[in-house]
Design an enzyme around this catalytic site. Structure first.
Site, mmCIF file in Angstrom:
data_model
loop_
_atom_site.group_PDB
_atom_site.id
_atom_site.type_symbol
_atom_site.label_atom_id
_atom_site.label_comp_id
_atom_site.label_asym_id
_atom_site.label_seq_id
_atom_site.Cartn_x
_atom_site.Cartn_y
_atom_site.Cartn_z
ATOM 1 N N THR A 121 0.928 -1.466 0.122
ATOM 2 C CA THR A 121 0.108 0.144 -0.033
ATOM 3 C C THR A 121 0.884 1.312 -0.065
ATOM 4 O OG1 THR A 121 -1.515 -1.306 1.350
ATOM 5 C CG2 THR A 121 -1.932 1.119 1.310
ATOM 6 N N VAL A 122 1.953 1.324 0.840
ATOM 7 C CA VAL A 122 2.669 2.711 0.921
ATOM 8 C C VAL A 122 3.526 2.751 -0.183
ATOM 9 C CG1 VAL A 122 4.279 3.827 2.392
ATOM 10 C CG2 VAL A 122 2.441 2.514 3.502
ATOM 11 N N GLU A 152 -3.095 -3.520 11.518
ATOM 12 C CA GLU A 152 -1.873 -4.015 11.197
ATOM 13 C C GLU A 152 -2.105 -5.667 10.782
ATOM 14 O OE1 GLU A 152 1.499 -2.488 11.451
ATOM 15 O OE2 GLU A 152 0.078 -1.003 11.258
ATOM 16 N N LYS A 199 5.631 3.613 18.304
ATOM 17 C CA LYS A 199 5.794 4.855 17.804
ATOM 18 C C LYS A 199 6.172 5.740 19.010
ATOM 19 C CE LYS A 199 2.035 3.932 14.546
ATOM 20 N NZ LYS A 199 0.645 3.618 14.309
ATOM 21 N N GLU A 246 10.056 9.840 9.154
ATOM 22 C CA GLU A 246 8.794 10.424 9.291
ATOM 23 C C GLU A 246 7.450 9.507 9.453
ATOM 24 O OE1 GLU A 246 6.824 12.817 10.973
ATOM 25 O OE2 GLU A 246 8.280 14.021 10.338
ATOM 26 N N GLY A 280 1.794 8.313 10.529
ATOM 27 C CA GLY A 280 1.699 8.447 9.126
ATOM 28 C C GLY A 280 1.930 9.835 8.431
HETATM 29 N N1 HSE Z 1 -2.343 -0.064 12.106
HETATM 30 C C1 HSE Z 1 -1.720 1.394 12.045
HETATM 31 C C2 HSE Z 1 -2.747 2.329 12.670
HETATM 32 C C3 HSE Z 1 -1.356 1.715 10.890
HETATM 33 O O1 HSE Z 1 -3.733 1.489 13.038
HETATM 34 O O2 HSE Z 1 -2.515 3.419 13.026
HETATM 35 C C4 HSE Z 1 -0.375 2.984 10.852
HETATM 36 O O3 HSE Z 1 0.761 2.535 11.754
#
Ligand code: HSE
Length: 436
Positions: free
Chosen positions: A13-14, A190, A205, A129, A134
């Site tokens: 996707t990314v 995920e 994160k 980043e 995101g």
């Molecule tokens: N699974 C993650 C979320 C996606 O729900 O935020 C991006 O890290």
């Protein structure tokens, strides 16, 4: 000037999002970067699907080493995800003198110190980043925009899946499992949804944010992590009656005794902007001593929002490509030889206020026994109500908010309360943050 050449590892996707954004905004990006940014190779497990998107324009291979070993490639973009082989490939790219752009929060949370040290030794940049929230430029904001500040705390909704689930549970009164299935269908979750719902993705994160906020090494092992899977719809309802929303927050704070690093469901006053971040959106509050509280809001996942962050890193790296390594922005915001060694606080030393729900026998003296135990533990009550028992019911719920208390005192008091014969079930407790 000749375009800078990049190699993509992974084309999910990314990867596809980054490819499309680079193509669509090529002119604008070139005007900003000072030269073109060209995808020169893609390594992906299934070459057929990638070829369907890129045609003959870009060579597609299945062996990532064929991309990393190419002398003409300046930047390797790692979009494979997971710990391995991502870590090995990133280290291989660094050793070959390539800059790296990655969206891989799990890999950096676990192996970031090793990766950044290797990059420093080799004089290359590793930009990430897209690994946190995101499309929100929170790394840039913390590392550069807020660089004048002593950061005091960060509190963020940094997992869209769990925020979507909590929002839907509240708005539609649905149980947890039904909403999780919907989140998976919508593609937010995920590959392993436990990373989302157990707070692990948010902890990855948060560990990165904490390091760049306080100038300390990344330490995912210090994170206390509690997810949303056990959250009951009635607690969401009771919290609402008290003027709060329940959000899965990642919180990191610098206190007089050390650094807190914790992810857990949290009551947030409804009047705070953060309490009103709904669906799969992300938002991060940062408190700096000079600037005060700042808020960053946007999409934390999805092809193009995440690609927005990947491409921003590509532009940054392109601009700095010819700069001396000592003039690069430090990977973790602080110069590597000026990192602090602050103690990480275990969760039982956290000071915060609490929500309690206690299922009790509806008889005289129950509340007196409970409040006595709380008073003995120096835990002060802020608000309290009792659910009206239904006709003929001989038990009820007591709902309570406390003032700030030390978690270890709360643990001890809850253990004593649960031993009372009139307390009929384990005490439900959720931490609360005023975020003022
Ligand atoms: N699974 C993650 C979320 C996606 O729900 O935020 C991006 O890290």
């Amino acid at each position: 000037m000749q375009s800078i050449k990049i190699g993509l590892l992974g084309f999910g996707t990314v990867g596809r999002g980054a490819y499309n954004v680079l193509r669509r905004n090529q002119q604008e990006i070139t005007r900003r970067a000072g030269r073109g940014i060209e995808v020169a190779a893609i390594a992906v497990r299934s070459a057929e699907r990638a070829r369907a998107t890129v045609g003959d324009e870009v060579p597609v291979v299945t062996d990532p080493s064929q991309v990393i070993s190419r002398d003409d490639i300046d930047i390797v973009v790692e979009l494979i995800g997971g710990y391995e082989p991502a870590r090995t490939l990133v280290l291989e790219a660094i050793n070959r003198g390539k800059h790296v752009v990655t969206a891989n929060k799990a890999m950096l949370a676990k192996h970031g110190n090793e990766i950044f040290e290797a990059a420093r030794a080799r004089g290359v940049m590793v930009a990430f980043e897209a690994a946190v929230a995101g499309g929100i430029p929170i790394i840039k904001a913390l590392r550069e925009g807020l660089t004048a500040n002593r950061i005091e705390w960060i509190a963020g909704i940094i997992n869209g899946t769990s925020n979507f689930i909590l929002s839907e549970m509240r708005a539609r009164g649905l149980p947890f499992a039904a909403v999780l299935a919907e989140a998976q269908r919508l593609g937010y979750a995920e590959a392993d949804p436990t990373f989302d719902i157990e707070g692990i993705d948010a902890a990855h994160k948060l560990a990165l944010l904490s390091a760049i906020a306080f100038g300390v090494p990344i330490n995912i092992d210090a994170a206390y992590t509690e997810g949303i899977a056990k959250l009951a719809a009635e607690d969401i309802r009771y919290a609402e009656q008290l003027g709060y929303r329940i959000k899965l927050l990642g919180i990191t704070k610098r206190t007089a005794t050390g650094i807190e690093l914790r992810v857990h469901p949290t009551l947030v006053p409804i009047q705070r902007l953060l309490a009103n971040v709904e669906g799969a959106m992300n938002a991060v509050l940062v408190k700096g001593d000079a600037v005060g509280v700042t808020l960053y809001y946007g999409k934390g996942a999805g092809a193009e929002p995440t690609a927005s962050a990947v491409v921003a890193d590509l532009v940054d790296v392109t601009r700095m490509h010819t700069a001396d390594p000592e003039n690069h922005v430090p990977h973790l915001a602080f110069q590597p030889d000026h990192m602090a060694e602050l103690p990480w606080l275990p969760i039982d030393q956290t000071v915060t206020s609490y929500y309690f729900r206690m299922r009790v026998a509806d008889q005289p003296g129950v509340l007196a026994d409970i409040t006595r135990i709380l008073a003995d533990g120096h835990i002060s009550i802020d608000a309290l109500f009792q659910r009206e028992p239904s006709e003929g019911e001989n038990q009820t719920d007591i709902i309570m908010l406390t003032h700030d208390a030390v978690e270890r005192d709360v643990d001890a008091a809850v253990r004593r309360i649960e031993q009372l014969p009139t307390v009929l079930a384990p005490v439900i407790r959720i931490r609360e943050e005023e975020l003022g």
